[in-house]
Design an enzyme around this catalytic site. Structure first.
Site, PDB file in Angstrom:
ATOM      1  N   GLU A 162       0.643  -1.138  -0.308  1.00  0.00           N
ATOM      2  CA  GLU A 162      -0.348  -0.150  -0.073  1.00  0.00           C
ATOM      3  C   GLU A 162       0.782   1.564   0.041  1.00  0.00           C
ATOM      4  OE1 GLU A 162      -3.222   0.468   1.983  1.00  0.00           O
ATOM      5  OE2 GLU A 162      -3.908  -1.587   1.786  1.00  0.00           O
TER       6      GLU A 162
ATOM      7  N   HIS B 159      -2.066  -1.099   9.846  1.00  0.00           N
ATOM      8  CA  HIS B 159      -1.879  -2.494  10.171  1.00  0.00           C
ATOM      9  C   HIS B 159      -0.697  -3.025  11.204  1.00  0.00           C
ATOM     10  CE1 HIS B 159      -3.877  -5.598   7.015  1.00  0.00           C
ATOM     11  NE2 HIS B 159      -4.274  -3.612   6.679  1.00  0.00           N
TER      12      HIS B 159
END
Lengths: 443, 443
Positions: free
Chosen positions: A49, A272
């Site tokens: 990402e 995360h």
């Protein structure tokens, strides 16, 4: 590096949640990530990402001393978001874009535009060759009614294919990334069982991190309760997997995750948690392959093969469900398109007939006429695009299903070669590492 | 098959030109192809442009006795058109879809819809493992002004990457298909030099077929003069390539092509000629690898490496040309989109201002108003789609260029390891099959 000594490789993996102007505190978090990494404590860094190439380039600049080798994997409209930074030289790279990755009209989910892929970098660790993979699979937005499940299963299928076919002959395989699958999810079992990859969280001798190795946790301020659903504490969807080779053993000395906050910082690196695994590579003694445990190994191989057949069959069923769904969607698109066409013809008929047949003044109100015509055209165009898209989805699903059917047949054939599965045929030679060749002329 | 004996494998490759209702005499030609193949004279059959799955299935039925194993590679909207029929068991399959493959709006060229790809089938030939690849690259419609050249070069780049990364450790590599490239074209040189594949036409000891091995010939009644351009006799664009391994040697005993007509039939099998190569696989004696020719081999390796650096650099230049072109196209799409938007705003302003400010009757003729608005929307939508498409094209081209840059660096590094390239450094160890590890800690 001497061949007889063991080598330690520290691998880092993080989903950076780097959507510019959308993700919270994006520049600050990138700065934090850069500060962490430029200490040089990690040999191989796998990021997901990293949606903007500018962010990759600024990280590259910051890490030019600690990690002189890097690569950004490009794919799709926005990019794959995948990047690797390494202390070891990167000799070669390759990227495989998954054939299925959500729907372009689900723009709020965004996955389709990301061009999800798996990137491969071939590294030289001393005189060893390591294939390092970084990947990110389609997100799971609703576990109960997960319409993307067939897509994710096909992605896991393609991921295991890519890893298996490209890693023959290499010494070490390291896979890191956000798989968006729980440890016991179908795609995860498929990946691990087919490739023989080990999960560093399950294999590590020392662990320091979130309970149960969770990587998406309730304690992370960027995570909402809704995202975790029934899993109140969190879920484990990020992994570092590894595999050695016949001549090189590999184990996980220690593993750690971040715990939702970073000391001296107001927020964590990402939504995360970051993973770090310390892998130990050690040449295997030459006697390792043979030995008196051969029949035991064969039994366990047969068991594994039988398990794999079950898993691939399960995956095939899931793909079939996806096929039915895609067929239905394509049918709906086609039917709507036909209705749009019928409406257009009807409109043209109403508008044209009096004028043609009776020669009277056009009775159809012009505004309504043009608006209706525009609507019909919009319907026709969008249903045509959807039809083309669903046809591509169907082709990919059918392709994966064909490959799975073929694989199951081949695995069952292999299984029949094991004495365990064929107790009544003691004459049959046990396979020696090689697959039994039912069609070999000499048999 | 005993390991000490040689094995003969007959490989067949044909571009079937199988566009239903468009290609001339399609059903009759498929019947002829089926009749030829079901004689069982070919061990491995690689077909391209089998665009309809129905045709594949009817061939599969017809060849069920002669070639019990087969696979159809699915991809794109229509399919990849690639199929394999084999006497040997197919254990595994994998397909890689090229990231670039023409433009969807060039519908009359049709390549984009085909989803061009390379298909891999893993076969067992006795106790040998063979990786068989079948592929079809983007067509060349105008050699002088070939706007698809960067796409084809990227396809050749991805093809060599796919073959190199997936074929490590296998005994035999066989590649067949319509590469749409002349023998000395950039992509072809890139493919052969990087992978070490041999061209069966150039390597065969016995040849029977068209002059110069041509596969698209003027004598074929389906070929028009225009298609061949300045190459009056024809061109060679279909190939069967092969490669052995350190433990298995491979050579081409004989090769043949059809010659534009088929005895007792009014027309040929296709617009392309069919290729048949008889390959001989023979285990190498164990002493083959070493020997007193080591320095000679090293010299030749260094030469090959230097050649490869040149070719990859040339390919990079071609990709850069493509990049400039794609950037220009994207800019044009963006500019047109902005103009469409400006026109729409202007129209709305003209239509709205008198009504808002003066309260007078709408002076804008309604018909023109709606037609203009529809035009603006059409411009906006199409330029948006084009912008997205060109962005994806740019990403793929940039990705390929990045990989090429990295590869050139790595190859040059490798080249520096050869004594030929470094005459002033006699202390340096020569590389032993392995790449020299400039970054290995012990050096």
């Amino acid at each position: 590096m001497a061949n007889t000594d063991s080598v330690s490789v520290r691998v880092f993996s993080l989903n950076c949640w780097g959507i510019r102007y959308v993700s919270k505190h994006c520049p600050q978090r990138y700065a934090m990530i850069g500060d962490l990494l430029c200490k040089g404590e990690h040999d191989v860094v796998l990021l997901q990402e990293v949606w903007s190439e500018k962010d990759y380039l600024s990280l590259k600049k910051k890490l030019s001393c600690s990690h002189p080798h890097s690569h950004y994997f490009k794919s799709g409209v926005i990019g794959s978001g995948l990047a690797i930074f390494s202390k070891y030289r990167i000799h070669d790279t390759f990227v495989y874009r998954y054939s299925l990755n959500g729907y372009p009209y689900m723009a709020h989910h965004g996955d389709w535009f990301g061009g999800k892929a798996v990137g491969l970098a071939v590294l030289s660790i001393g005189n060893l060759t390591a294939n390092v993979y970084v990947t990110h699979l389609h997100a799971e937005y609703c576990r109960d009614k997960d319409s993307y499940l067939p897509h994710r299963v096909v992605q896991a299928w393609e991921l295991q294919q890519f890893i298996r076919h490209t890693s023959a002959g290499v010494d070490v395989v390291i896979v890191g990334g956000d798989l968006n699958m729980h440890p016991q999810d179908l795609g995860n079992r498929l990946l691990r069982t087919y490739t023989g990859l080990h999960d560093s969280y399950l294999e590590t001798t020392k662990f320091d991190g979130c309970e149960d190795g969770l990587t998406l946790i309730a304690d992370n301020p960027f995570i909402t309760e809704k995202e975790l659903g029934p899993f109140e504490k969190g879920i484990r969807i990020d992994y570092i997997l590894f595999k050695g080779s016949p001549k090189l053993g590999i184990s996980c000395d220690s593993m750690s995750t971040t715990k939702g906050s970073v000391p001296n910082h107001p927020f964590p690196y990402s939504d995360h948690e970051a993973l770090t695994a310390e892998l130990r590579l050690k040449p295997r003694p030459l006697t390792d392959a043979g030995g008196d445990n051969q029949s035991k190994t064969q039994d366990s191989n047969a068991e594994k093969l039988a398990e794999l057949v079950d898993i691939v069959t399960e995956a095939r069923t899931e793909v079939k469900v996806g096929l039915h769904c895609a067929e239905r969607m394509r049918y709906t698109a086609a039917r709507t398109g036909v209705m749009g066409l019928a409406l257009l013809i009807l409109e043209l008929a109403i508008a044209a007939v009096p004028w043609l047949a009776l020669g009277v003044e056009q009775p159809f109100p012009r505004t309504s006429f043009y608006l209706l015509a525009a609507l019909c055209f919009a319907i026709l165009l969008s249903t045509f695009l959807l039809y083309v898209f669903y046809t591509m989805e169907l082709k990919s699903l059918q392709g994966a299903e064909d490959q799975m059917r073929l694989a199951v047949g081949s695995l069952q054939e292999k299984l029949r070669g094991f004495p365990l599965a064929q107790p009544h045929d003691p004459q049959r030679k046990p396979p020696e590492g090689q697959e039994p060749n039912a069609y070999a002329p000499e048999e």
